[in-house]
Write a protein that holds these residues in place. Structure first.
Motif, short mmCIF file in Angstrom:
data_model
loop_
_atom_site.label_atom_id
_atom_site.label_comp_id
_atom_site.label_asym_id
_atom_site.label_seq_id
_atom_site.Cartn_x
_atom_site.Cartn_y
_atom_site.Cartn_z
N SER A 47 0.59 -1.33 0.12
CA SER A 47 -0.22 -0.53 0.15
C SER A 47 1.27 0.92 0.21
N ASP A 49 0.73 3.26 2.56
CA ASP A 49 1.07 3.77 3.58
C ASP A 49 2.87 2.66 3.60
N GLU A 50 2.41 2.37 3.27
CA GLU A 50 3.57 0.66 3.50
C GLU A 50 4.93 1.55 2.87
N ALA A 53 6.12 4.61 5.05
CA ALA A 53 7.05 4.23 5.24
C ALA A 53 8.78 3.17 5.24
N ARG A 75 4.11 14.28 5.89
CA ARG A 75 3.41 13.56 6.13
C ARG A 75 2.81 13.22 3.98
N GLU A 79 3.41 10.70 1.19
CA GLU A 79 2.61 9.74 0.81
C GLU A 79 2.69 10.10 -0.97
#
Length: 92
Positions: A47, A49-50, A53, A75, A79
């Protein structure tokens, strides 16, 4: 892949950091760009988000620990970078 660039907010920098702003932005941008290349090559459907990170983790791993600890990108921008990586990986 789209060139990723880190910009630092002058208002949030100490006077010492302001003097080093250009080389610091270059170093952070280079670390993020390299992280994007690594994560893109190892992308397996994670994803956004993954991926975001992982981008931050890989970028920080290539920086001096003091700089890595202070590196806290926006953030939403991180993204967006993750979406760029995912698009590039899917089109490769």
């Amino acid at each position: 892949m789209h060139e990723l660039h880190v910009s630092l907010d002058d208002a949030q920098l100490s006077p010492a950091a302001q003097k080093l702003q250009e080389p610091l932005e270059a170093q952070l941008s280079s670390a993020l760009q390299r992280a994007a290349e690594i994560v893109e090559q190892d992308y397996h459907g994670e994803s956004a988000d993954e991926v975001a990170a992982r981008l931050l983790e890989v970028a920080r791993s290539s920086l001096h620990p003091d700089i890595a600890d202070a590196f806290a990108p926006d953030r939403a921008e991180l993204e967006q970078a993750a979406r760029v990586v995912i698009t590039a990986a899917r089109n490769a």
